[in-house]
Design a protein around this motif. Structure first.
Motif, PDB file in Angstrom:
ATOM      1  N   ILE A  20     -34.865 -44.942  -6.792  1.00 14.76           N
ATOM      2  CA  ILE A  20     -34.116 -43.867  -6.125  1.00 14.76           C
ATOM      3  C   ILE A  20     -33.071 -44.460  -5.180  1.00 14.76           C
ATOM      4  CG2 ILE A  20     -34.319 -41.982  -4.453  1.00 14.76           C
ATOM      5  CD1 ILE A  20     -36.997 -41.271  -5.830  1.00 14.76           C
ATOM      6  N   ALA A  21     -33.439 -45.494  -4.438  1.00 14.39           N
ATOM      7  CA  ALA A  21     -32.482 -46.142  -3.544  1.00 14.39           C
ATOM      8  C   ALA A  21     -31.337 -46.756  -4.350  1.00 14.39           C
ATOM      9  CB  ALA A  21     -33.176 -47.211  -2.710  1.00 14.39           C
ATOM     10  N   PHE A  22     -31.660 -47.386  -5.466  1.00 11.39           N
ATOM     11  CA  PHE A  22     -30.632 -47.968  -6.323  1.00 11.39           C
ATOM     12  C   PHE A  22     -29.691 -46.890  -6.846  1.00 11.39           C
ATOM     13  CE2 PHE A  22     -29.296 -49.306 -10.611  1.00 11.39           C
ATOM     14  CZ  PHE A  22     -28.551 -50.416 -10.268  1.00 11.39           C
ATOM     15  N   LEU A  23     -30.230 -45.783  -7.282  1.00 13.07           N
ATOM     16  CA  LEU A  23     -29.404 -44.679  -7.787  1.00 13.07           C
ATOM     17  C   LEU A  23     -28.513 -44.108  -6.681  1.00 13.07           C
ATOM     18  CD1 LEU A  23     -31.893 -42.802 -10.137  1.00 13.07           C
ATOM     19  CD2 LEU A  23     -29.908 -44.180 -10.791  1.00 13.07           C
ATOM     20  N   ALA A  24     -29.057 -43.991  -5.477  1.00  9.27           N
ATOM     21  CA  ALA A  24     -28.260 -43.482  -4.360  1.00  9.27           C
ATOM     22  C   ALA A  24     -27.079 -44.411  -4.077  1.00  9.27           C
ATOM     23  CB  ALA A  24     -29.134 -43.328  -3.122  1.00  9.27           C
ATOM     24  N   VAL A  25     -27.338 -45.710  -4.080  1.00  9.17           N
ATOM     25  CA  VAL A  25     -26.255 -46.675  -3.859  1.00  9.17           C
ATOM     26  C   VAL A  25     -25.221 -46.570  -4.970  1.00  9.17           C
ATOM     27  CG1 VAL A  25     -25.731 -49.151  -3.810  1.00  9.17           C
ATOM     28  CG2 VAL A  25     -27.643 -48.261  -2.485  1.00  9.17           C
ATOM     29  N   MET A  26     -25.662 -46.424  -6.193  1.00 12.18           N
ATOM     30  CA  MET A  26     -24.743 -46.308  -7.320  1.00 12.18           C
ATOM     31  C   MET A  26     -23.894 -45.039  -7.221  1.00 12.18           C
ATOM     32  SD  MET A  26     -24.995 -49.033  -9.003  1.00 12.18           S
ATOM     33  CE  MET A  26     -24.055 -48.593 -10.420  1.00 12.18           C
ATOM     34  N   VAL A  27     -24.483 -43.933  -6.797  1.00 10.31           N
ATOM     35  CA  VAL A  27     -23.733 -42.681  -6.645  1.00 10.31           C
ATOM     36  C   VAL A  27     -22.647 -42.848  -5.578  1.00 10.31           C
ATOM     37  CG1 VAL A  27     -23.913 -40.286  -5.839  1.00 10.31           C
ATOM     38  CG2 VAL A  27     -25.530 -41.160  -7.517  1.00 10.31           C
ATOM     39  N   VAL A  28     -22.992 -43.477  -4.472  1.00 11.31           N
ATOM     40  CA  VAL A  28     -22.018 -43.707  -3.406  1.00 11.31           C
ATOM     41  C   VAL A  28     -20.868 -44.581  -3.926  1.00 11.31           C
ATOM     42  CG1 VAL A  28     -21.667 -44.841  -1.171  1.00 11.31           C
ATOM     43  CG2 VAL A  28     -23.645 -43.352  -1.517  1.00 11.31           C
ATOM     44  N   GLN A  29     -21.201 -45.616  -4.678  1.00 10.39           N
ATOM     45  CA  GLN A  29     -20.174 -46.507  -5.228  1.00 10.39           C
ATOM     46  C   GLN A  29     -19.254 -45.761  -6.199  1.00 10.39           C
ATOM     47  OE1 GLN A  29     -19.462 -49.726  -4.534  1.00 10.39           O
ATOM     48  NE2 GLN A  29     -20.994 -49.679  -2.918  1.00 10.39           N
ATOM     49  N   VAL A  30     -19.825 -44.913  -7.026  1.00  9.76           N
ATOM     50  CA  VAL A  30     -19.027 -44.146  -7.986  1.00  9.76           C
ATOM     51  C   VAL A  30     -18.069 -43.210  -7.254  1.00  9.76           C
ATOM     52  CG1 VAL A  30     -19.162 -42.334  -9.744  1.00  9.76           C
ATOM     53  CG2 VAL A  30     -20.646 -44.324  -9.904  1.00  9.76           C
ATOM     54  N   VAL A  31     -18.549 -42.542  -6.209  1.00 12.03           N
ATOM     55  CA  VAL A  31     -17.702 -41.631  -5.438  1.00 12.03           C
ATOM     56  C   VAL A  31     -16.554 -42.409  -4.788  1.00 12.03           C
ATOM     57  CG1 VAL A  31     -17.650 -40.135  -3.397  1.00 12.03           C
ATOM     58  CG2 VAL A  31     -19.492 -39.910  -5.055  1.00 12.03           C
ATOM     59  N   GLN A  32     -16.851 -43.563  -4.216  1.00  8.53           N
ATOM     60  CA  GLN A  32     -15.801 -44.376  -3.599  1.00  8.53           C
ATOM     61  C   GLN A  32     -14.775 -44.835  -4.634  1.00  8.53           C
ATOM     62  OE1 GLN A  32     -17.966 -47.487  -1.585  1.00  8.53           O
ATOM     63  NE2 GLN A  32     -18.272 -46.253   0.262  1.00  8.53           N
ATOM     64  N   LEU A  33     -15.234 -45.210  -5.805  1.00 13.05           N
ATOM     65  CA  LEU A  33     -14.310 -45.637  -6.859  1.00 13.05           C
ATOM     66  C   LEU A  33     -13.425 -44.488  -7.331  1.00 13.05           C
ATOM     67  CD1 LEU A  33     -16.514 -48.047  -9.001  1.00 13.05           C
ATOM     68  CD2 LEU A  33     -14.564 -48.640  -7.559  1.00 13.05           C
ATOM     69  N   LYS A  34     -13.984 -43.301  -7.419  1.00 14.78           N
ATOM     70  CA  LYS A  34     -13.193 -42.128  -7.814  1.00 14.78           C
ATOM     71  C   LYS A  34     -12.108 -41.849  -6.775  1.00 14.78           C
ATOM     72  CE  LYS A  34     -15.181 -40.726 -11.609  1.00 14.78           C
ATOM     73  NZ  LYS A  34     -14.503 -40.618 -12.880  1.00 14.78           N
ATOM     74  N   GLN A  35     -12.439 -41.978  -5.496  1.00 13.93           N
ATOM     75  CA  GLN A  35     -11.445 -41.764  -4.443  1.00 13.93           C
ATOM     76  C   GLN A  35     -10.336 -42.807  -4.525  1.00 13.93           C
ATOM     77  OE1 GLN A  35     -13.875 -41.837  -0.921  1.00 13.93           O
ATOM     78  NE2 GLN A  35     -14.316 -39.643  -1.001  1.00 13.93           N
ATOM     79  N   LYS A  36     -10.713 -44.058  -4.741  1.00 11.73           N
ATOM     80  CA  LYS A  36      -9.708 -45.121  -4.882  1.00 11.73           C
ATOM     81  C   LYS A  36      -8.832 -44.869  -6.098  1.00 11.73           C
ATOM     82  CE  LYS A  36     -12.015 -49.007  -2.618  1.00 11.73           C
ATOM     83  NZ  LYS A  36     -12.560 -50.355  -2.816  1.00 11.73           N
ATOM     84  N   GLU A  37      -9.453 -44.416  -7.177  1.00  9.07           N
ATOM     85  CA  GLU A  37      -8.703 -44.151  -8.399  1.00  9.07           C
ATOM     86  C   GLU A  37      -7.649 -43.070  -8.171  1.00  9.07           C
ATOM     87  OE1 GLU A  37      -9.480 -42.926 -13.058  1.00  9.07           O
ATOM     88  OE2 GLU A  37     -10.998 -42.446 -11.558  1.00  9.07           O
ATOM     89  N   SER A  38      -8.023 -42.006  -7.472  1.00 10.37           N
ATOM     90  CA  SER A  38      -7.056 -40.938  -7.212  1.00 10.37           C
ATOM     91  C   SER A  38      -5.940 -41.422  -6.285  1.00 10.37           C
ATOM     92  CB  SER A  38      -7.744 -39.708  -6.631  1.00 10.37           C
ATOM     93  OG  SER A  38      -8.292 -39.996  -5.360  1.00 10.37           O
ATOM     94  N   THR A  39      -6.280 -42.269  -5.310  1.00 11.02           N
ATOM     95  CA  THR A  39      -5.260 -42.832  -4.416  1.00 11.02           C
ATOM     96  C   THR A  39      -4.302 -43.708  -5.204  1.00 11.02           C
ATOM     97  OG1 THR A  39      -6.813 -42.833  -2.571  1.00 11.02           O
ATOM     98  CG2 THR A  39      -4.896 -44.244  -2.366  1.00 11.02           C
ATOM     99  N   TYR A  40      -4.835 -44.548  -6.071  1.00  6.89           N
ATOM    100  CA  TYR A  40      -3.989 -45.424  -6.867  1.00  6.89           C
ATOM    101  C   TYR A  40      -3.126 -44.635  -7.856  1.00  6.89           C
ATOM    102  CZ  TYR A  40      -6.638 -49.401  -5.048  1.00  6.89           C
ATOM    103  OH  TYR A  40      -7.216 -50.338  -4.229  1.00  6.89           O
ATOM    104  N   ALA A  41      -3.670 -43.553  -8.391  1.00  5.26           N
ATOM    105  CA  ALA A  41      -2.895 -42.717  -9.311  1.00  5.26           C
ATOM    106  C   ALA A  41      -1.707 -42.089  -8.584  1.00  5.26           C
ATOM    107  CB  ALA A  41      -3.776 -41.639  -9.926  1.00  5.26           C
ATOM    108  N   ALA A  42      -1.929 -41.648  -7.351  1.00  2.00           N
ATOM    109  CA  ALA A  42      -0.839 -41.075  -6.563  1.00  2.00           C
ATOM    110  C   ALA A  42       0.213 -42.140  -6.249  1.00  2.00           C
ATOM    111  CB  ALA A  42      -1.380 -40.466  -5.280  1.00  2.00           C
ATOM    112  N   GLN A  43      -0.227 -43.332  -5.905  1.00  2.00           N
ATOM    113  CA  GLN A  43       0.712 -44.426  -5.634  1.00  2.00           C
ATOM    114  C   GLN A  43       1.504 -44.782  -6.893  1.00  2.00           C
ATOM    115  OE1 GLN A  43      -1.714 -47.624  -4.108  1.00  2.00           O
ATOM    116  NE2 GLN A  43      -1.501 -46.944  -1.991  1.00  2.00           N
ATOM    117  N   LYS A  44       0.841 -44.792  -8.023  1.00  2.00           N
ATOM    118  CA  LYS A  44       1.506 -45.113  -9.283  1.00  2.00           C
ATOM    119  C   LYS A  44       2.585 -44.077  -9.589  1.00  2.00           C
ATOM    120  CE  LYS A  44       0.747 -45.693 -14.201  1.00  2.00           C
ATOM    121  NZ  LYS A  44      -0.162 -45.508 -15.325  1.00  2.00           N
ATOM    122  N   ALA A  45       2.255 -42.812  -9.400  1.00  2.00           N
ATOM    123  CA  ALA A  45       3.235 -41.752  -9.649  1.00  2.00           C
ATOM    124  C   ALA A  45       4.444 -41.898  -8.732  1.00  2.00           C
ATOM    125  CB  ALA A  45       2.584 -40.383  -9.471  1.00  2.00           C
TER     126      ALA A  45
END
Length: 97
Positions: A20-45
């Motif tokens: 459960i702790a591992f899954l929680a860490v993975m969920v947090v990492q995925v959310v952070q990556l999604k935020q970075k991805e959207s930021t980078y997409a805006a910068q790319k545009a």
């Protein structure tokens, strides 16, 4: 047998907590990556927009450079700045009011 069951429950419980702790860490990492991805997409545009704008500007500069190296530009400047004309041309000027 009850000692074995207690050990199994304890082991199962500890493994479950770790998973459960591992899954929680993975969920947090995925959310952070999604935020970075959207930021980078805006910068790319934004960068693509700037690139297009600068490409158009470079094309305008190139065409202006070609025009400035032409005989037509020299004639236009001679007419507008120096008031020169060909022998067969008639120049009309406005009256001052």
């Amino acid at each position: 047998m009850s000692k074995r069951r207690a050990k199994r429950r304890g082991g199962t419980l500890s493994v479950s907590i770790i998973v459960i702790a591992f899954l929680a860490v993975m969920v947090v990492q995925v959310v952070q990556l999604k935020q970075k991805e959207s930021t980078y997409a805006a910068q790319k545009a934004e960068l693509e927009k700037q690139y297009t704008k600068e490409s158009e500007r470079a094309d305008e500069i190139e065409s202006m450079q070609q025009y400035m190296q032409s005989d037509q530009y020299i004639e236009d400047m001679a007419k507008s700045k120096l008031g020169l004309a060909y022998d067969n041309e008639i120049i009309f000027k406005e009256k001052d009011k």
